[in-house]
Write a protein that holds these residues in place. Structure first.
Motif, PDB file in Angstrom:
ATOM      1  N   SER A  20      36.608  47.210  23.466  1.00 39.16           N
ATOM      2  CA  SER A  20      36.040  46.468  24.597  1.00 39.16           C
ATOM      3  C   SER A  20      36.556  45.042  24.635  1.00 39.16           C
ATOM      4  CB  SER A  20      34.518  46.458  24.512  1.00 39.16           C
ATOM      5  OG  SER A  20      34.011  47.749  24.665  1.00 39.16           O
ATOM      6  N   VAL A  21      36.632  44.408  23.476  1.00 41.39           N
ATOM      7  CA  VAL A  21      37.129  43.031  23.413  1.00 41.39           C
ATOM      8  C   VAL A  21      38.594  42.961  23.832  1.00 41.39           C
ATOM      9  CG1 VAL A  21      37.613  41.126  21.835  1.00 41.39           C
ATOM     10  CG2 VAL A  21      35.415  42.291  21.735  1.00 41.39           C
ATOM     11  N   LEU A  22      39.404  43.916  23.410  1.00 42.31           N
ATOM     12  CA  LEU A  22      40.811  43.930  23.817  1.00 42.31           C
ATOM     13  C   LEU A  22      40.961  44.139  25.324  1.00 42.31           C
ATOM     14  CD1 LEU A  22      42.554  45.845  20.916  1.00 42.31           C
ATOM     15  CD2 LEU A  22      42.801  43.443  21.534  1.00 42.31           C
ATOM     16  N   LEU A  23      40.137  44.978  25.910  1.00 41.77           N
ATOM     17  CA  LEU A  23      40.165  45.169  27.360  1.00 41.77           C
ATOM     18  C   LEU A  23      39.820  43.875  28.084  1.00 41.77           C
ATOM     19  CD1 LEU A  23      40.335  47.349  29.695  1.00 41.77           C
ATOM     20  CD2 LEU A  23      37.840  47.330  29.577  1.00 41.77           C
ATOM     21  N   ILE A  24      38.815  43.167  27.606  1.00 44.92           N
ATOM     22  CA  ILE A  24      38.415  41.901  28.221  1.00 44.92           C
ATOM     23  C   ILE A  24      39.512  40.850  28.060  1.00 44.92           C
ATOM     24  CG2 ILE A  24      36.759  40.001  28.061  1.00 44.92           C
ATOM     25  CD1 ILE A  24      34.699  42.175  27.171  1.00 44.92           C
ATOM     26  N   LEU A  25      40.083  40.744  26.875  1.00 45.15           N
ATOM     27  CA  LEU A  25      41.148  39.756  26.642  1.00 45.15           C
ATOM     28  C   LEU A  25      42.398  40.073  27.462  1.00 45.15           C
ATOM     29  CD1 LEU A  25      40.852  39.140  22.798  1.00 45.15           C
ATOM     30  CD2 LEU A  25      40.147  37.633  24.661  1.00 45.15           C
ATOM     31  N   TRP A  26      42.726  41.342  27.594  1.00 48.07           N
ATOM     32  CA  TRP A  26      43.894  41.751  28.371  1.00 48.07           C
ATOM     33  C   TRP A  26      43.739  41.325  29.835  1.00 48.07           C
ATOM     34  CZ3 TRP A  26      48.648  43.507  27.531  1.00 48.07           C
ATOM     35  CH2 TRP A  26      49.328  44.089  28.579  1.00 48.07           C
ATOM     36  N   HIS A  27      42.596  41.616  30.409  1.00 42.27           N
ATOM     37  CA  HIS A  27      42.376  41.235  31.808  1.00 42.27           C
ATOM     38  C   HIS A  27      42.199  39.732  31.956  1.00 42.27           C
ATOM     39  CE1 HIS A  27      42.458  45.148  33.525  1.00 42.27           C
ATOM     40  NE2 HIS A  27      41.603  45.597  32.621  1.00 42.27           N
ATOM     41  N   ALA A  29      43.777  37.480  30.222  1.00 43.41           N
ATOM     42  CA  ALA A  29      45.133  36.917  30.202  1.00 43.41           C
ATOM     43  C   ALA A  29      45.821  37.128  31.551  1.00 43.41           C
ATOM     44  CB  ALA A  29      45.947  37.564  29.087  1.00 43.41           C
ATOM     45  N   HIS A  30      45.610  38.280  32.179  1.00 43.67           N
ATOM     46  CA  HIS A  30      46.198  38.518  33.493  1.00 43.67           C
ATOM     47  C   HIS A  30      45.626  37.568  34.541  1.00 43.67           C
ATOM     48  CE1 HIS A  30      48.889  41.926  33.081  1.00 43.67           C
ATOM     49  NE2 HIS A  30      48.058  42.375  32.149  1.00 43.67           N
ATOM     50  N   VAL A  31      44.349  37.273  34.449  1.00 42.20           N
ATOM     51  CA  VAL A  31      43.740  36.347  35.402  1.00 42.20           C
ATOM     52  C   VAL A  31      44.246  34.933  35.156  1.00 42.20           C
ATOM     53  CG1 VAL A  31      41.558  35.302  36.134  1.00 42.20           C
ATOM     54  CG2 VAL A  31      41.706  37.760  35.788  1.00 42.20           C
ATOM     55  N   LEU A  32      44.329  34.522  33.897  1.00 39.56           N
ATOM     56  CA  LEU A  32      44.782  33.162  33.584  1.00 39.56           C
ATOM     57  C   LEU A  32      46.243  32.931  33.940  1.00 39.56           C
ATOM     58  CD1 LEU A  32      43.122  32.395  30.148  1.00 39.56           C
ATOM     59  CD2 LEU A  32      42.684  31.272  32.319  1.00 39.56           C
ATOM     60  N   PHE A  33      47.085  33.924  33.689  1.00 36.79           N
ATOM     61  CA  PHE A  33      48.514  33.760  33.904  1.00 36.79           C
ATOM     62  C   PHE A  33      48.997  34.527  35.129  1.00 36.79           C
ATOM     63  CE2 PHE A  33      47.925  33.401  29.232  1.00 36.79           C
ATOM     64  CZ  PHE A  33      48.183  32.046  29.152  1.00 36.79           C
ATOM     65  N   SER A  34      48.229  34.466  36.197  1.00 36.64           N
ATOM     66  CA  SER A  34      48.572  35.214  37.399  1.00 36.64           C
ATOM     67  C   SER A  34      49.562  34.490  38.293  1.00 36.64           C
ATOM     68  CB  SER A  34      47.307  35.537  38.193  1.00 36.64           C
ATOM     69  OG  SER A  34      46.696  34.332  38.602  1.00 36.64           O
ATOM     70  N   ARG A  44      46.527  34.757  44.292  1.00 28.15           N
ATOM     71  CA  ARG A  44      46.906  35.696  43.223  1.00 28.15           C
ATOM     72  C   ARG A  44      45.861  35.756  42.119  1.00 28.15           C
ATOM     73  NH1 ARG A  44      52.799  33.931  41.772  1.00 28.15           N
ATOM     74  NH2 ARG A  44      52.967  32.734  43.664  1.00 28.15           N
ATOM     75  N   THR A  45      45.290  34.616  41.789  1.00 30.34           N
ATOM     76  CA  THR A  45      44.252  34.584  40.760  1.00 30.34           C
ATOM     77  C   THR A  45      43.008  35.332  41.227  1.00 30.34           C
ATOM     78  OG1 THR A  45      45.071  32.450  40.007  1.00 30.34           O
ATOM     79  CG2 THR A  45      42.876  33.086  39.274  1.00 30.34           C
ATOM     80  N   ALA A  46      42.646  35.150  42.485  1.00 29.95           N
ATOM     81  CA  ALA A  46      41.470  35.842  43.025  1.00 29.95           C
ATOM     82  C   ALA A  46      41.686  37.356  43.037  1.00 29.95           C
ATOM     83  CB  ALA A  46      41.163  35.332  44.433  1.00 29.95           C
ATOM     84  N   ILE A  47      42.885  37.796  43.381  1.00 27.40           N
ATOM     85  CA  ILE A  47      43.189  39.233  43.392  1.00 27.40           C
ATOM     86  C   ILE A  47      43.142  39.796  41.977  1.00 27.40           C
ATOM     87  CG2 ILE A  47      45.018  40.918  43.809  1.00 27.40           C
ATOM     88  CD1 ILE A  47      45.777  39.231  46.271  1.00 27.40           C
ATOM     89  N   ALA A  91      34.130  38.408  38.266  1.00 23.33           N
ATOM     90  CA  ALA A  91      33.670  38.327  39.655  1.00 23.33           C
ATOM     91  C   ALA A  91      33.442  36.869  40.051  1.00 23.33           C
ATOM     92  CB  ALA A  91      32.391  39.127  39.838  1.00 23.33           C
ATOM     93  N   GLY A  92      32.946  36.075  39.125  1.00 19.12           N
ATOM     94  CA  GLY A  92      32.790  34.641  39.389  1.00 19.12           C
ATOM     95  C   GLY A  92      34.125  33.960  39.609  1.00 19.12           C
ATOM     96  N   ALA A  93      35.118  34.339  38.836  1.00 18.89           N
ATOM     97  CA  ALA A  93      36.464  33.760  39.019  1.00 18.89           C
ATOM     98  C   ALA A  93      37.070  34.197  40.346  1.00 18.89           C
ATOM     99  CB  ALA A  93      37.368  34.161  37.871  1.00 18.89           C
ATOM    100  N   ALA A  94      36.762  35.402  40.789  1.00 20.43           N
ATOM    101  CA  ALA A  94      37.304  35.901  42.058  1.00 20.43           C
ATOM    102  C   ALA A  94      36.707  35.169  43.246  1.00 20.43           C
ATOM    103  CB  ALA A  94      37.058  37.402  42.185  1.00 20.43           C
ATOM    104  N   THR A  95      35.486  34.676  43.116  1.00 22.24           N
ATOM    105  CA  THR A  95      34.849  33.989  44.238  1.00 22.24           C
ATOM    106  C   THR A  95      35.123  32.498  44.268  1.00 22.24           C
ATOM    107  OG1 THR A  95      32.811  33.684  43.001  1.00 22.24           O
ATOM    108  CG2 THR A  95      32.994  35.673  44.334  1.00 22.24           C
ATOM    109  N   GLN A  96      35.772  31.961  43.247  1.00 23.71           N
ATOM    110  CA  GLN A  96      36.044  30.523  43.170  1.00 23.71           C
ATOM    111  C   GLN A  96      37.353  30.139  43.836  1.00 23.71           C
ATOM    112  OE1 GLN A  96      34.005  28.133  42.049  1.00 23.71           O
ATOM    113  NE2 GLN A  96      32.496  29.775  41.835  1.00 23.71           N
TER     114      GLN A  96
END
Length: 99
Positions: A20-27, A29-34, A44-47, A91-96
């Protein structure tokens, strides 16, 4: 169907936490480095954050529901807490989305 022993429930929870932690970290990283600047939430970050929220939310329902259906209440609750918190975070990051 009998309820499994408490130590089996705890062992399953501990074994599945790294996945679970690896899944969270993987996503995360994708959000941070989008492709956007840090501190600037663009399209791109919101998507990426929306996609991460959907995947972690679905994983929370499937994994936690499956564990609770097997009467592994502690393991199901732990993973619902982990993946549910990640869903709210993404979801909070997607709405910001700033202009």
């Amino acid at each position: 169907m009998r309820q499994p022993a408490w130590w089996v429930d705890l062992l399953v929870a501990i074994v599945l936490i790294p996945a679970s932690v690896l899944l969270i970290l993987w996503h995360g990283a994708h959000v941070l480095f989008s492709g956007e600047d840090f501190g600037n939430v663009g399209r791109r970050t919101a998507i990426a954050a929306r996609r991460a929220a959907w995947i972690s939310g679905c994983a929370a329902v499937v994994v936690s529901g499956g564990l609770m259906a097997l009467r592994l209440w502690v393991a199901g609750s732990v993973h619902l807490l982990l993946l549910g918190t990640a869903t709210v975070l993404f979801a909070g990051a997607a709405t910001q989305r700033h202009r």
